[in-house]
Design a protein around this motif. Structure first.
Motif, PDB file in Angstrom:
ATOM      1  N   THR A  89      26.791 -23.391 -28.610  1.00 33.66           N
ATOM      2  CA  THR A  89      25.735 -22.390 -28.742  1.00 33.66           C
ATOM      3  C   THR A  89      24.950 -22.636 -30.025  1.00 33.66           C
ATOM      4  N   GLY A  90      23.831 -21.944 -30.156  1.00 31.16           N
ATOM      5  CA  GLY A  90      23.037 -22.043 -31.378  1.00 31.16           C
ATOM      6  C   GLY A  90      23.820 -21.606 -32.601  1.00 31.16           C
ATOM      7  N   TYR A  91      24.640 -20.563 -32.430  1.00 29.24           N
ATOM      8  CA  TYR A  91      25.447 -20.084 -33.555  1.00 29.24           C
ATOM      9  C   TYR A  91      26.497 -21.121 -33.957  1.00 29.24           C
ATOM     10  N   GLU A  92      27.126 -21.768 -32.979  1.00 29.09           N
ATOM     11  CA  GLU A  92      28.096 -22.824 -33.290  1.00 29.09           C
ATOM     12  C   GLU A  92      27.409 -24.011 -33.954  1.00 29.09           C
ATOM     13  N   LEU A  93      26.199 -24.328 -33.508  1.00 23.82           N
ATOM     14  CA  LEU A  93      25.410 -25.394 -34.136  1.00 23.82           C
ATOM     15  C   LEU A  93      25.128 -25.047 -35.590  1.00 23.82           C
ATOM     16  N   LEU A  94      24.718 -23.815 -35.831  1.00 20.19           N
ATOM     17  CA  LEU A  94      24.485 -23.342 -37.201  1.00 20.19           C
ATOM     18  C   LEU A  94      25.740 -23.516 -38.056  1.00 20.19           C
TER      19      LEU A  94
END
Length: 129
Positions: A89-94
């Motif tokens: 997810t975008g949060y995991e990427l962050l």
């Protein structure tokens, strides 16, 4: 369009274009974000998943950006979708970007166009600098 961009590129002089990495599983959203950033004269690279973004940034688990810095393109900002099933997810990427030693200061913007009726189709922007 060629006539309008010719003056803009010649007036820039030696200023480098900011490079934005757009990450979204929806092709329409990727294109929309690409057009917005290009309107402001940014160089834009698009990928369709968090794992492809990690590859592009040189942050794959096997080789977390150790000695290949000259092969990794310079990116000034990442704009990522929050929800990208399946996978990262975008949060995991962050979290992976902020955990890296080489890119922890890279600005990341997380964007979501939530279509769940419970969310009232809100457009949420969360910026983590």
């Amino acid at each position: 369009m060629a006539g309008s961009s010719a003056g803009a590129s010649s007036s820039k002089g030696m200023a480098a274009q900011p490079h934005v990495l757009v990450v979204d599983d929806c092709s329409v959203s990727r294109k929309f974000n690409e057009l917005i950033f290009k309107k402001y004269e940014c160089k834009v690279t698009t990928v369709e998943s968090g794992s492809k973004a990690l590859e592009f940034l040189g942050l794959v688990d096997d080789n977390p950006s150790s000695g290949n810095d000259n092969q990794i393109p310079k990116v000034d900002m990442v704009c990522t979708d929050y929800s990208m099933p399946p996978g990262i997810t975008g949060y995991e990427l962050l979290k992976k970007i902020k955990a890296s030693t080489t890119m922890k200061d890279l600005p990341v913007v997380i964007v979501s166009a939530e279509t769940d009726p419970a969310q009232k189709s809100e457009y949420v922007i969360n910026c983590h600098l």
